[in-house]
Design a protein around this motif. Structure first.
Motif, PDB file in Angstrom:
ATOM      1  N   LEU A  17       0.768  -1.133  -0.022  1.00  0.00           N
ATOM      2  CA  LEU A  17      -0.125  -0.125  -0.022  1.00  0.00           C
ATOM      3  C   LEU A  17       0.865   1.271   0.078  1.00  0.00           C
ATOM      4  N   VAL A  18       0.748   2.248  -0.959  1.00  0.00           N
ATOM      5  CA  VAL A  18       1.754   3.388  -1.179  1.00  0.00           C
ATOM      6  C   VAL A  18       0.729   4.466  -1.395  1.00  0.00           C
ATOM      7  N   GLU A  19       1.431   5.705  -1.509  1.00  0.00           N
ATOM      8  CA  GLU A  19       0.791   7.117  -1.797  1.00  0.00           C
ATOM      9  C   GLU A  19       1.234   7.389  -3.213  1.00  0.00           C
ATOM     10  N   VAL A  20       0.554   7.503  -4.125  1.00  0.00           N
ATOM     11  CA  VAL A  20       0.814   8.148  -5.571  1.00  0.00           C
ATOM     12  C   VAL A  20       0.124   9.101  -6.014  1.00  0.00           C
ATOM     13  N   ASP A  21       0.549   9.587  -6.956  1.00  0.00           N
ATOM     14  CA  ASP A  21      -0.404  10.847  -7.676  1.00  0.00           C
ATOM     15  C   ASP A  21      -1.655  10.047  -8.306  1.00  0.00           C
ATOM     16  N   VAL A  22      -2.797  10.975  -8.500  1.00  0.00           N
ATOM     17  CA  VAL A  22      -3.759  10.406  -9.190  1.00  0.00           C
ATOM     18  C   VAL A  22      -3.612  10.571 -10.783  1.00  0.00           C
ATOM     19  N   PRO A  23      -3.766   9.526 -11.343  1.00  0.00           N
ATOM     20  CA  PRO A  23      -3.326   9.280 -12.981  1.00  0.00           C
ATOM     21  C   PRO A  23      -4.238  10.446 -13.504  1.00  0.00           C
ATOM     22  N   GLU A  24      -3.816  10.808 -14.695  1.00  0.00           N
ATOM     23  CA  GLU A  24      -4.271  11.714 -15.628  1.00  0.00           C
ATOM     24  C   GLU A  24      -4.786  11.040 -16.713  1.00  0.00           C
ATOM     25  N   PRO A  25      -6.162  11.266 -17.378  1.00  0.00           N
ATOM     26  CA  PRO A  25      -6.903  10.493 -18.225  1.00  0.00           C
ATOM     27  C   PRO A  25      -6.369  11.170 -19.517  1.00  0.00           C
ATOM     28  N   GLY A  26      -5.876  10.269 -20.677  1.00  0.00           N
ATOM     29  CA  GLY A  26      -5.673  11.054 -22.017  1.00  0.00           C
ATOM     30  C   GLY A  26      -6.944  11.441 -22.601  1.00  0.00           C
ATOM     31  N   SER A  27      -6.761  11.568 -24.218  1.00  0.00           N
ATOM     32  CA  SER A  27      -7.917  11.984 -24.735  1.00  0.00           C
ATOM     33  C   SER A  27      -9.129  11.295 -25.036  1.00  0.00           C
ATOM     34  N   GLU A  28      -8.794   9.883 -24.790  1.00  0.00           N
ATOM     35  CA  GLU A  28      -9.761   8.840 -25.305  1.00  0.00           C
ATOM     36  C   GLU A  28      -9.951   8.169 -23.757  1.00  0.00           C
ATOM     37  N   ASP A  29      -9.439   8.772 -22.858  1.00  0.00           N
ATOM     38  CA  ASP A  29      -9.706   7.889 -21.600  1.00  0.00           C
ATOM     39  C   ASP A  29     -10.625   8.945 -20.613  1.00  0.00           C
ATOM     40  N   VAL A  30     -11.141   7.992 -19.566  1.00  0.00           N
ATOM     41  CA  VAL A  30     -11.846   8.566 -18.288  1.00  0.00           C
ATOM     42  C   VAL A  30     -11.179   8.141 -16.975  1.00  0.00           C
ATOM     43  N   LEU A  31     -11.475   9.080 -16.128  1.00  0.00           N
ATOM     44  CA  LEU A  31     -11.018   9.096 -14.741  1.00  0.00           C
ATOM     45  C   LEU A  31     -12.249   8.455 -13.916  1.00  0.00           C
ATOM     46  N   VAL A  32     -11.879   7.533 -13.110  1.00  0.00           N
ATOM     47  CA  VAL A  32     -13.041   6.930 -12.541  1.00  0.00           C
ATOM     48  C   VAL A  32     -12.554   6.894 -10.982  1.00  0.00           C
ATOM     49  N   LYS A  33     -13.342   7.533 -10.338  1.00  0.00           N
ATOM     50  CA  LYS A  33     -13.372   7.447  -8.623  1.00  0.00           C
ATOM     51  C   LYS A  33     -13.824   5.938  -8.346  1.00  0.00           C
ATOM     52  N   VAL A  34     -12.811   5.029  -7.717  1.00  0.00           N
ATOM     53  CA  VAL A  34     -13.092   3.695  -7.496  1.00  0.00           C
ATOM     54  C   VAL A  34     -13.723   3.548  -6.150  1.00  0.00           C
ATOM     55  N   GLU A  35     -15.063   2.616  -6.399  1.00  0.00           N
ATOM     56  CA  GLU A  35     -15.687   2.281  -5.175  1.00  0.00           C
ATOM     57  C   GLU A  35     -15.613   0.920  -4.854  1.00  0.00           C
TER      58      GLU A  35
END
Length: 320
Positions: A17-35
């Motif tokens: 378990l680590v702390e990392v940056d929130v990934p950035e979506p590319g032009s064809e991508d989506v960012l999902v808040k994971v539940e």
């Protein structure tokens, strides 16, 4: 954000378990808040370095997530902020609080489904669909045996088959598993941990035998499966943990087929067809993913041990 990261291949303890940056979506991508995050056996093979295609280190494991879209790339037209989705693949890894997915990797979560159930669909649902309909060519009236029916793929396969009008039989190794398979609509269930169960199945199936067998542990059961098939029957190998010796002549008299199945061979059109079908069955209330246990993200190592144990009734899900 918090995420599980693998910096070297090995035993479950390499899941950190680590702390990392929130990934950035590319032009064809989506960012999902994971539940919720689905744990699949393939995740363990990759983590152990025992899979043909391995990601570069370090990496975040996981293909199946469910959650809410919070950002989309400029080239994304179908999805928008606030959409409830589940995935069958990610770009950034799923064992995390946020995940980037290509827009083709996510699907609408039916309103009746909770997030844990959505995380139980991506890989197991598409695998069950591909095994039953694409590879085995299952149709109404076929007689089906799901060997290992209480697991995540098996439970979905039983529900899909019942809904499609197949006559379904199943095996499991615990009383809880047997009852779950029975509740899912199987005509008869068998305890594959007890001696003589194969003879019991053969007696119940009669002289016709099975049109289709979905096999979750081929290295143990495949030789028996060949004796249970009817003329022109098909056994689809969904899972196997090793080698087995069989007599090829067992396929000859009844002209039976042994079919391998790998979800990763699916074309884009086949994957779309599978998830359209899964959505329809879920929306109609005919497919309800079974959750075996919910575990915290920090317990990913324990989840990897548990997913490889027999007797799980449904899907193991991580909650970030």
């Amino acid at each position: 954000m918090r995420a599980i990261q693998v910096r070297e291949f090995g035993e479950p303890e390499v899941l950190q378990l680590v702390e990392v940056d929130v990934p950035e979506p590319g032009s064809e991508d989506v960012l999902v808040k994971v539940e919720a995050i689905g744990v699949n056996p393939v995740d363990t093979y990759i983590r152990a370095g025992q899979y043909p295609l391995l990601p570069p280190l370090p990496y975040v494991p996981g293909k199946d997530v469910c959650g809410t879209v919070i950002n989309v790339g400029d080239g994304v037209k179908k999805w928008k902020e606030g959409d409830r989705v589940y995935s069958s693949g990610t770009l950034s890894g799923g064992y995390a609080e946020y995940a980037v997915c290509h827009q083709a990797q996510i699907f609408t979560l039916p309103e009746r489904m909770e997030s844990a159930q959505g995380a139980a669909i991506g890989v197991p649902g598409a695998a069950a669909w591909r095994a039953l309909f694409t590879r085995a060519r299952g149709k109404k009236g076929d007689i089906l045996l799901v060997h290992g029916a209480s697991g995540s793929v098996g439970m979905i396969a039983v529900q899909l088959a019942v809904s499609a009008g197949l006559k379904v039989y199943g095996t499991a190794g615990t009383e809880q598993g047997l009852e779950k398979v029975r509740q899912a609509g199987a005509l008869q269930v068998y305890d594959h941990s007890k001696p003589g169960y194969v003879q019991e199945i053969a007696a119940d199936s009669g002289s016709k035998g099975f049109d289709i067998i979905l096999e979750m542990l081929a290295n143990v059961n495949l030789a028996h499966d060949l004796t249970l098939l009817g003329r022109g029957g098909r056994v689809v190998v969904v899972g196997s943990h090793g080698e087995i010796m069989i007599d090829p002549r067992a396929t000859m008299a009844k002209e039976t087929e042994i079919l391998g199945m790998s979800l990763f061979n699916s074309t884009a059109e086949e994957m779309k067809e599978a998830h359209v079908g899964l959505f329809r069955h879920m929306s109609d209330g005919k497919l309800i993913p079974e959750i075996a246990v919910r575990m915290a993200l920090r317990d990913a190592a324990g989840a990897h041990r548990k997913v490889m144990e027999s007797g799980n009734c449904g899907k193991i899900v991580l909650i970030p």
